[in-house]
Design a protein around this motif. Sequence first.
Motif, PDB file in Angstrom:
ATOM      1  N   GLU A  72     108.895  16.629 -11.837  1.00 35.20           N
ATOM      2  CA  GLU A  72     109.475  17.218 -10.777  1.00 35.20           C
ATOM      3  C   GLU A  72     110.849  17.259 -10.848  1.00 35.20           C
ATOM      4  O   GLU A  72     111.575  16.245 -11.177  1.00 35.20           O
ATOM      5  CB  GLU A  72     108.824  16.505  -9.293  1.00 35.20           C
ATOM      6  N   GLY A  73     111.478  18.470 -10.451  1.00 33.38           N
ATOM      7  CA  GLY A  73     112.799  18.651 -10.283  1.00 33.38           C
ATOM      8  C   GLY A  73     113.451  18.139  -8.695  1.00 33.38           C
ATOM      9  O   GLY A  73     112.507  18.037  -8.193  1.00 33.38           O
ATOM     10  N   GLN A  74     114.526  17.912  -8.971  1.00 33.76           N
ATOM     11  CA  GLN A  74     115.081  17.789  -7.360  1.00 33.76           C
ATOM     12  C   GLN A  74     116.557  18.423  -7.179  1.00 33.76           C
ATOM     13  O   GLN A  74     117.296  18.598  -8.277  1.00 33.76           O
ATOM     14  CB  GLN A  74     115.111  16.176  -7.035  1.00 33.76           C
ATOM     15  N   ILE A  75     116.740  18.660  -5.933  1.00 32.34           N
ATOM     16  CA  ILE A  75     118.124  19.091  -5.667  1.00 32.34           C
ATOM     17  C   ILE A  75     118.573  18.095  -4.643  1.00 32.34           C
ATOM     18  O   ILE A  75     118.182  17.556  -3.718  1.00 32.34           O
ATOM     19  CB  ILE A  75     118.157  20.418  -4.664  1.00 32.34           C
ATOM     20  N   SER A  76     119.791  17.438  -5.283  1.00 31.31           N
ATOM     21  CA  SER A  76     120.382  16.430  -4.460  1.00 31.31           C
ATOM     22  C   SER A  76     121.357  16.758  -3.606  1.00 31.31           C
ATOM     23  O   SER A  76     122.254  17.642  -3.749  1.00 31.31           O
ATOM     24  CB  SER A  76     120.972  15.457  -5.483  1.00 31.31           C
ATOM     25  N   LEU A  77     121.220  16.427  -2.303  1.00 23.90           N
ATOM     26  CA  LEU A  77     122.200  16.758  -1.325  1.00 23.90           C
ATOM     27  C   LEU A  77     122.737  15.515  -0.424  1.00 23.90           C
ATOM     28  O   LEU A  77     122.239  14.296  -0.427  1.00 23.90           O
ATOM     29  CB  LEU A  77     121.383  17.621  -0.060  1.00 23.90           C
ATOM     30  N   ARG A  78     123.878  15.786  -0.123  1.00 25.87           N
ATOM     31  CA  ARG A  78     124.567  14.952   0.833  1.00 25.87           C
ATOM     32  C   ARG A  78     124.530  15.368   2.210  1.00 25.87           C
ATOM     33  O   ARG A  78     125.045  16.560   2.395  1.00 25.87           O
ATOM     34  CB  ARG A  78     126.070  14.757   0.351  1.00 25.87           C
ATOM     35  N   LEU A  79     123.676  14.716   3.155  1.00 29.39           N
ATOM     36  CA  LEU A  79     123.579  15.572   4.238  1.00 29.39           C
ATOM     37  C   LEU A  79     124.166  14.607   5.487  1.00 29.39           C
ATOM     38  O   LEU A  79     123.635  13.387   5.671  1.00 29.39           O
ATOM     39  CB  LEU A  79     122.083  15.676   4.790  1.00 29.39           C
ATOM     40  N   MET A  88     113.996  26.407   0.825  1.00 26.43           N
ATOM     41  CA  MET A  88     114.552  26.037  -0.574  1.00 26.43           C
ATOM     42  C   MET A  88     115.300  27.328  -1.431  1.00 26.43           C
ATOM     43  O   MET A  88     115.955  26.657  -2.217  1.00 26.43           O
ATOM     44  CB  MET A  88     113.117  25.568  -1.366  1.00 26.43           C
ATOM     45  N   ILE A 115     118.626  27.074  -0.138  1.00 26.47           N
ATOM     46  CA  ILE A 115     119.310  25.918  -0.619  1.00 26.47           C
ATOM     47  C   ILE A 115     119.634  25.854  -1.835  1.00 26.47           C
ATOM     48  O   ILE A 115     120.843  25.528  -2.415  1.00 26.47           O
ATOM     49  CB  ILE A 115     118.456  24.564  -0.243  1.00 26.47           C
ATOM     50  N   ASP A 116     118.768  26.568  -2.775  1.00 26.49           N
ATOM     51  CA  ASP A 116     118.918  26.750  -4.162  1.00 26.49           C
ATOM     52  C   ASP A 116     120.078  27.721  -4.233  1.00 26.49           C
ATOM     53  O   ASP A 116     121.010  27.287  -5.308  1.00 26.49           O
ATOM     54  CB  ASP A 116     117.676  27.463  -4.891  1.00 26.49           C
ATOM     55  N   THR A 152     123.297  25.445  -3.474  1.00 27.52           N
ATOM     56  CA  THR A 152     123.399  24.229  -4.470  1.00 27.52           C
ATOM     57  C   THR A 152     124.039  24.577  -5.871  1.00 27.52           C
ATOM     58  O   THR A 152     124.632  23.831  -6.728  1.00 27.52           O
ATOM     59  CB  THR A 152     122.303  23.265  -4.653  1.00 27.52           C
ATOM     60  N   LYS A 153     123.785  26.131  -6.129  1.00 24.86           N
ATOM     61  CA  LYS A 153     124.273  26.433  -7.636  1.00 24.86           C
ATOM     62  C   LYS A 153     125.850  26.859  -7.291  1.00 24.86           C
ATOM     63  O   LYS A 153     126.435  27.021  -8.235  1.00 24.86           O
ATOM     64  CB  LYS A 153     123.634  27.632  -7.841  1.00 24.86           C
ATOM     65  N   ARG A 213     116.381  20.021 -10.927  1.00 29.17           N
ATOM     66  CA  ARG A 213     116.444  19.622 -12.284  1.00 29.17           C
ATOM     67  C   ARG A 213     115.679  17.941 -12.430  1.00 29.17           C
ATOM     68  O   ARG A 213     115.988  17.375 -11.358  1.00 29.17           O
ATOM     69  CB  ARG A 213     117.670  19.017 -12.658  1.00 29.17           C
ATOM     70  N   ARG A 254     121.693   9.001   4.080  1.00 31.29           N
ATOM     71  CA  ARG A 254     122.601  10.161   4.037  1.00 31.29           C
ATOM     72  C   ARG A 254     122.311  10.876   2.613  1.00 31.29           C
ATOM     73  O   ARG A 254     122.750  12.158   2.413  1.00 31.29           O
ATOM     74  CB  ARG A 254     124.089   9.570   3.955  1.00 31.29           C
ATOM     75  N   PHE A 313     120.030  12.444   0.029  1.00 35.80           N
ATOM     76  CA  PHE A 313     118.474  13.415   0.086  1.00 35.80           C
ATOM     77  C   PHE A 313     118.237  13.809  -1.282  1.00 35.80           C
ATOM     78  O   PHE A 313     119.245  14.682  -1.807  1.00 35.80           O
ATOM     79  CB  PHE A 313     118.489  14.137   1.116  1.00 35.80           C
ATOM     80  N   MET A 341     115.687  16.626  -2.624  1.00 36.88           N
ATOM     81  CA  MET A 341     114.589  17.655  -2.213  1.00 36.88           C
ATOM     82  C   MET A 341     113.791  17.725  -3.568  1.00 36.88           C
ATOM     83  O   MET A 341     114.334  18.671  -4.362  1.00 36.88           O
ATOM     84  CB  MET A 341     114.835  18.974  -1.595  1.00 36.88           C
ATOM     85  N   ALA A 351     111.157  19.838  -6.042  1.00 35.15           N
ATOM     86  CA  ALA A 351     110.815  21.096  -6.169  1.00 35.15           C
ATOM     87  C   ALA A 351     110.271  21.128  -7.712  1.00 35.15           C
ATOM     88  O   ALA A 351     110.753  20.452  -8.518  1.00 35.15           O
ATOM     89  CB  ALA A 351     111.793  22.081  -5.773  1.00 35.15           C
TER      90      ALA A 351
END
Lengths: 169, 152
Positions: free
Chosen positions: A41-48, A138, A141-142, A145-146, B51, B139, B141, B143, B145
């Motif tokens: 699985e891929g992931q998108i890292s976020l600072r919320l 998403m 969001i995608d 984040t790009k 990724r 703080r 996260f 996501m 996908a």
Amino acid sequence: MSRKRKSRAQAAVALNLAAMLDMAFQLLAFFIFTFKPSPVEGQISLRLPPPQAVKAKADPSVKAGSSDSDKPAGVETLVISVFATSGGRIQNLALGEGAVANVPQLERQLTTVLADADLKFEQVLIQVSPRLQYAELMTVIDACTKQKLPSGQKLTKLSFVELPEGEGG
Amino acid sequence: MSAPSGHGSDPDLTPMLDMVFQLVTFFMLVTSFKSAALDLTLTLPVAGSARPVDSGGKDKLLILNITPNGQLSLYGRAVDVESYIDGESQVSRMTARREGKEIAVGGDLPEVVVVRADRTTPFSMVNKVITSCQKHGYRSFAMRAMNKEGAP
């Protein structure tokens, strides 16, 4: 005495491997039955950041220097609104107060706005209809984040706000 | 054409045992019990920039599986969002205290929240979980996908 020692040494020691093999097969069966290859699985890292009232800039074309005084110095928030159809798909998009046709166009506009060093945007606030499906969110969001900030850092500071039910853009 | 001799013919089990041990070793090395925390019935969304990230086990993860009806799925059973996140944040603070770091209630927790939500989950349900995590001090996260359609 010496004859006795000789006969002992010559006796072959036969190990009973059957019991060990049984156990090894049991272990093998356990691992085969419990083996489940995990998907990559891929992931998108976020600072919320924590939820807080952020006074957003309505029009991205407004220069940061003319911003309100109650905002933290140097931190500007770009607002994206995402309105959903009754089926949870994207109906309308808006960047600031300007309507955007689709996600690729949003991405292009974000690139233009965030590349402008005068508009010190550092975070994005996404206002979302409550019924919008996660997959649709998403894609937005995608697109965010790009993006890269003028400093060269990737945009990871996002916030989400739920729009009131029935808001259709 | 003489009959087989009466001597017992014990097969040599050593090569078979070697092979079985090699197979056992292989499965021991590739089996990861961490994946048990993932609800593989969920259909994750697709995001091109997603990724695979391998932190080498350095990051502490809090994996949250969110079903299409907004329930939190933990090892296949539904749990209450608020009480589960509250419990996990308390454990995190206690662990930090044991390591000599004091984290106040609502202070930033070191764990990365891994959000694994089904692609059809409404935003309001996902937002409820994210907001609850933020309220308790999470703080960072991630996501989850798939980066291409049809990936397993």
